[in-house]
Design a protein around this motif. Sequence first.
Motif, PDB file in Angstrom:
ATOM      1  N   CYS A  59     -11.583  37.433  -3.426  1.00 55.72           N
ATOM      2  CA  CYS A  59     -11.008  36.903  -2.189  1.00 55.72           C
ATOM      3  C   CYS A  59     -10.688  35.421  -2.358  1.00 55.72           C
ATOM      4  N   ALA A  60      -9.466  35.037  -2.034  1.00 55.11           N
ATOM      5  CA  ALA A  60      -9.028  33.656  -2.198  1.00 55.11           C
ATOM      6  C   ALA A  60      -9.671  32.718  -1.190  1.00 55.11           C
ATOM      7  N   THR A  61     -10.309  33.261  -0.153  1.00 58.18           N
ATOM      8  CA  THR A  61     -10.948  32.425   0.860  1.00 58.18           C
ATOM      9  C   THR A  61     -12.429  32.232   0.597  1.00 58.18           C
ATOM     10  N   CYS A  62     -13.150  33.323   0.302  1.00 54.00           N
ATOM     11  CA  CYS A  62     -14.612  33.239   0.209  1.00 54.00           C
ATOM     12  C   CYS A  62     -15.165  33.640  -1.154  1.00 54.00           C
ATOM     13  N   LEU A  63     -14.319  33.994  -2.121  1.00 51.50           N
ATOM     14  CA  LEU A  63     -14.712  34.369  -3.479  1.00 51.50           C
ATOM     15  C   LEU A  63     -15.526  35.658  -3.544  1.00 51.50           C
ATOM     16  N   ARG A  64     -15.495  36.459  -2.495  1.00 48.08           N
ATOM     17  CA  ARG A  64     -16.167  37.755  -2.558  1.00 48.08           C
ATOM     18  C   ARG A  64     -15.426  38.665  -3.535  1.00 48.08           C
ATOM     19  N   ALA A  65     -16.166  39.407  -4.364  1.00 45.42           N
ATOM     20  CA  ALA A  65     -15.559  40.396  -5.245  1.00 45.42           C
ATOM     21  C   ALA A  65     -15.108  41.592  -4.411  1.00 45.42           C
ATOM     22  N   VAL A  66     -13.867  42.032  -4.614  1.00 45.73           N
ATOM     23  CA  VAL A  66     -13.306  43.109  -3.800  1.00 45.73           C
ATOM     24  C   VAL A  66     -12.720  44.188  -4.700  1.00 45.73           C
ATOM     25  N   ASP A  67     -12.678  45.394  -4.168  1.00 47.61           N
ATOM     26  CA  ASP A  67     -12.023  46.513  -4.840  1.00 47.61           C
ATOM     27  C   ASP A  67     -10.518  46.335  -4.670  1.00 47.61           C
ATOM     28  N   PRO A  68      -9.749  46.303  -5.759  1.00 44.97           N
ATOM     29  CA  PRO A  68      -8.304  46.063  -5.619  1.00 44.97           C
ATOM     30  C   PRO A  68      -7.591  47.125  -4.799  1.00 44.97           C
ATOM     31  N   THR A  69      -8.173  48.322  -4.704  1.00 40.12           N
ATOM     32  CA  THR A  69      -7.533  49.369  -3.902  1.00 40.12           C
ATOM     33  C   THR A  69      -7.797  49.193  -2.411  1.00 40.12           C
ATOM     34  N   ALA A  70      -8.773  48.342  -2.059  1.00 34.97           N
ATOM     35  CA  ALA A  70      -9.115  48.152  -0.651  1.00 34.97           C
ATOM     36  C   ALA A  70      -8.856  46.735  -0.166  1.00 34.97           C
ATOM     37  N   SER A  71      -8.413  45.846  -1.049  1.00 35.71           N
ATOM     38  CA  SER A  71      -8.202  44.455  -0.660  1.00 35.71           C
ATOM     39  C   SER A  71      -6.848  44.278   0.017  1.00 35.71           C
ATOM     40  N   LEU A  72      -6.663  43.126   0.627  1.00 36.53           N
ATOM     41  CA  LEU A  72      -5.395  42.767   1.252  1.00 36.53           C
ATOM     42  C   LEU A  72      -4.666  41.806   0.323  1.00 36.53           C
ATOM     43  N   ALA A  73      -3.650  42.291  -0.365  1.00 37.95           N
ATOM     44  CA  ALA A  73      -2.914  41.454  -1.308  1.00 37.95           C
ATOM     45  C   ALA A  73      -1.962  40.536  -0.558  1.00 37.95           C
ATOM     46  N   CYS A  74      -1.772  39.340  -1.105  1.00 39.43           N
ATOM     47  CA  CYS A  74      -0.807  38.414  -0.521  1.00 39.43           C
ATOM     48  C   CYS A  74       0.598  38.946  -0.789  1.00 39.43           C
ATOM     49  N   ALA A  75       1.345  39.197   0.271  1.00 40.68           N
ATOM     50  CA  ALA A  75       2.691  39.748   0.117  1.00 40.68           C
ATOM     51  C   ALA A  75       3.674  38.715  -0.415  1.00 40.68           C
ATOM     52  N   GLY A  76       3.328  37.426  -0.293  1.00 41.48           N
ATOM     53  CA  GLY A  76       4.255  36.391  -0.722  1.00 41.48           C
ATOM     54  C   GLY A  76       4.273  36.180  -2.218  1.00 41.48           C
TER      55      GLY A  76
END
Length: 542
Positions: A59-76
């Motif tokens: 996560c670009a905000t809090c550095l939490r490790a996330v599953d790429p299939t469940a994360s919110l990707a930056c559309a930009g």
Amino acid sequence: MLAASTSGKPLPGGTLEVRVHARKGRTVHTTRLVKAGEIVLVEAPTLLLVSPDLSHTTCATCLRAVDPTASLACAGCQRACFCSAACQQAAHATPWLHSPPICSAYARLAALGLPADEHAQLRFLLHALALRHTQSPEAAARYAALMDLVGQPGEADRALAARFAPLLAEALSGAGVPPPALEVEEMATLLVKEQLNSYGVLASPQQQQRQQQQAVAAAVAGPASAAQKAEAGTSGKAAADGDEQDEEDEEEEEERMLRGSAIYSQAALINHECLPNVARYDYFDCPPPHDAPSWAGLAPTSASTCTSGAASAPTGGASAGGGGAPGGGASALPLPAGVPGPTHVVFRAVHDLPPGTELAQSYVPLHWGLLERQLQCREVYGFACTCPRCQTESQWSDEDEDSDDEDDVEEQEEAAGAGAEDMEEDGDGVAAAAAAGASAADGDELEMEELLRPITAPPGEEGPLESNYLHLFLLKYMCPRRGCHGTAAPPAPGSGLLECNVCGGSRSEQEFLRELERTRREEQRAAAAAAAARAGGRAGRR
């Protein structure tokens, strides 16, 4: 390590104060007795940065490790992701996190095809630029904290900053913002301060395994010989087996990846020693509270220290004997009581600290040998470590030639993790190991005579340790889990456990005593076998 009774500037909470040392500069000291396991410092980050290689799983905000299939990707930019909608909104609304200009610059930087280390350094400068030019008291305070960190640039730093300046301008050219207004000297200063003061945040076990699998897949898919493919297949199996492979003796230890870095301005004041008296704990992957769907809404707070003898509650969650924390690693342990959020860093006392004790953290893993530690301190941090541990280990190779003493030294080196491989009794072996380390450290050649010279205490500072104390310290406070080598501290004052700050595993005092007894018996058997071998050799010569 006791310091002079000179008073200093108190930190919030009254437990710590900052003093000025003639050789070390600013130092942090206790103002009262601190019990083992007590939290001495809790601090919110000045700046968090994600490693470009793990930007799709962090996560670009809090550095939490996330599953790429469940994360919110930056559309930009497609170069950042978020663990929740709240973190995404906070990042877009905060100029120095992932605002539209930074998002656009991320995409342009990725297109430049830079090496990973330069890519990360340019990202840092982007965020520092955003702090520099954001008109708000919070941004000004954060930037001032960055510039107050230790570190002055050299010619190499200035040359790097001059090379980065047009790249930054190009990255920001399509972001609708003016070109960078930072002078090369200021950019060079920021780069060296980031290098000397940022903390690496370890990748989660899942991130580590995923990256290994991707590397194996890429190696197998690309042009490779049959032998290379066979080797890749073996590596893939090791990655898939995960922790089960850690238990096998033949497994080689792997280097842990970093998901990102964090700058904590007050924690950066804690100096280095190779036997630390405080351990740093991260909680980036801790479970959120039931009443908070995201951590993004928690406003950063200033650094704080415990105001009384109270400390965090036992974190639990890790099995005894070095088991992993929920989700893997100490970063996934529950957040201790009194810590505002998971991006705050926590420092715990490893053992009791009398009033006036200087806090010391280790910049390197505890199991590194003397030469490896010395090279890292010189090449990365710009100083030669003269701590009591280094003094002690530097004298081991100069012990009396009596064979009994030589055997004792070898046993102490192995037990203390001091790198018997790096410090053999043969001087040629030491020179070869040191030369290999120097070659790995960016090719800078250091005089072997200087590296191998016995280290002495600076005037007025603490001298070498007893070898038995060094042995016991590492046996007790270095995590026994294979391949971990983290630092362990009690989760709370009076606790009968020691909790690792890397894997999250815990060990009881009784388990440590049993291991100590087992080690003592092994040493006795080894000494008896060595004595018998020497006696047999003398009889044969007669």
